[in-house]
Motif scaffolding. Sequence first.
Motif, PDB file in Angstrom:
ATOM      1  N   VAL A 147      -1.730  -2.588 -10.883  1.00  0.00           N
ATOM      2  CA  VAL A 147      -0.949  -2.282  -9.693  1.00  0.00           C
ATOM      3  C   VAL A 147      -0.996  -0.774  -9.477  1.00  0.00           C
ATOM      4  O   VAL A 147      -0.544   0.000 -10.322  1.00  0.00           O
ATOM      5  N   ASP A 160       3.979  -4.654 -13.493  1.00  0.00           N
ATOM      6  CA  ASP A 160       3.262  -5.932 -13.540  1.00  0.00           C
ATOM      7  C   ASP A 160       1.842  -5.770 -14.046  1.00  0.00           C
ATOM      8  O   ASP A 160       1.153  -6.776 -14.307  1.00  0.00           O
ATOM      9  N   SER A 161       1.381  -4.544 -14.175  1.00  0.00           N
ATOM     10  CA  SER A 161       0.024  -4.320 -14.682  1.00  0.00           C
ATOM     11  C   SER A 161      -0.080  -4.884 -16.090  1.00  0.00           C
ATOM     12  O   SER A 161       0.665  -4.490 -16.993  1.00  0.00           O
ATOM     13  N   LYS A 215       1.066  -1.108  -5.080  1.00  0.00           N
ATOM     14  CA  LYS A 215       2.489  -1.388  -5.280  1.00  0.00           C
ATOM     15  C   LYS A 215       3.103  -1.856  -3.962  1.00  0.00           C
ATOM     16  O   LYS A 215       2.856  -1.265  -2.905  1.00  0.00           O
ATOM     17  N   GLY A 216       3.873  -2.925  -4.049  1.00  0.00           N
ATOM     18  CA  GLY A 216       4.520  -3.475  -2.870  1.00  0.00           C
ATOM     19  C   GLY A 216       3.698  -4.522  -2.139  1.00  0.00           C
ATOM     20  O   GLY A 216       4.218  -5.216  -1.272  1.00  0.00           O
ATOM     21  N   GLN A 249       4.774  -4.770  -8.564  1.00  0.00           N
ATOM     22  CA  GLN A 249       5.367  -3.568  -9.139  1.00  0.00           C
ATOM     23  C   GLN A 249       4.420  -2.995 -10.186  1.00  0.00           C
ATOM     24  O   GLN A 249       3.616  -3.726 -10.781  1.00  0.00           O
ATOM     25  N   GLU A 250       4.560  -1.697 -10.453  1.00  0.00           N
ATOM     26  CA  GLU A 250       3.666  -1.063 -11.428  1.00  0.00           C
ATOM     27  C   GLU A 250       3.772  -1.727 -12.795  1.00  0.00           C
ATOM     28  O   GLU A 250       2.767  -1.852 -13.506  1.00  0.00           O
ATOM     29  N   PRO A 290      -0.035   2.724  -7.962  1.00  0.00           N
ATOM     30  CA  PRO A 290       1.200   3.301  -7.399  1.00  0.00           C
ATOM     31  C   PRO A 290       1.006   3.799  -5.966  1.00  0.00           C
ATOM     32  O   PRO A 290      -0.079   4.153  -5.541  1.00  0.00           O
TER      33      PRO A 290
END
Lengths: 107, 113
Positions: A105, A81-82, A15-16, A78-79, A107
């Motif tokens: 993605v 987006d998985s 993430k990020g 971002q999560e 965390p």
Amino acid sequence: AQRVTQPEKLLSVFKGAPVELKCNYSYSGSPELFWYVQYSRQRLQLLLRHISRESIKGFTADLNKGETSFHLKKPFAQEEDSAMYYCVRAGGNQFYFGTGTSLTVIP
Amino acid sequence: GAGVSQSPRYKVAKRGQDVALRCDPISGHVSLFWYQQALGQGPEFLTYFQNEAQLDKSGLPSDRFFAERPEGSVSTLKIQRTQQEDSAVYLCASSRGRNTEAFFGQGTRLTVV
């Protein structure tokens, strides 16, 4: 052959972190290209198309005719987006799909 | 509904059985596509309709596969004498025209046992 190639079946990023999903196509003319996304338990849906040159959910994709590529990028994953991402080329009477990249993605 | 609707969502067929898969496209959409998606693969084109005319059936894998759209709206994909290799998700999509955004249904998961 009218191919769309997505070399990565699986891709994991934190993430990020930035993410890039690769897509190459084989077509000598001006292609009509899309990215479709399929979230868990949902139907395939359009994410973006190259002709509109817009950013959707922070994603962008630039057509590079010289490299015959249409890579999908996002600067900060971002999560949510998985999902499964498909690069698609429209041509003739059909859409040509790549084999898809499953993005996770972490965390 | 506003989207493309497919039925049934799941179908289990015994080998040799005939099946019929239904697609209700978005109202007014001229183009309708059928795709087959095997596990771990991207969707593969089967056939394309423009209104009621089947303009392209080059992707149908054998003469056991047949599709129709008699009134230019609802479409049916029929598979005769199903085989195990027919097991896949069958996707229907519709669009306003060629090369415009395609809207997909949820798919029908066919399992041949």
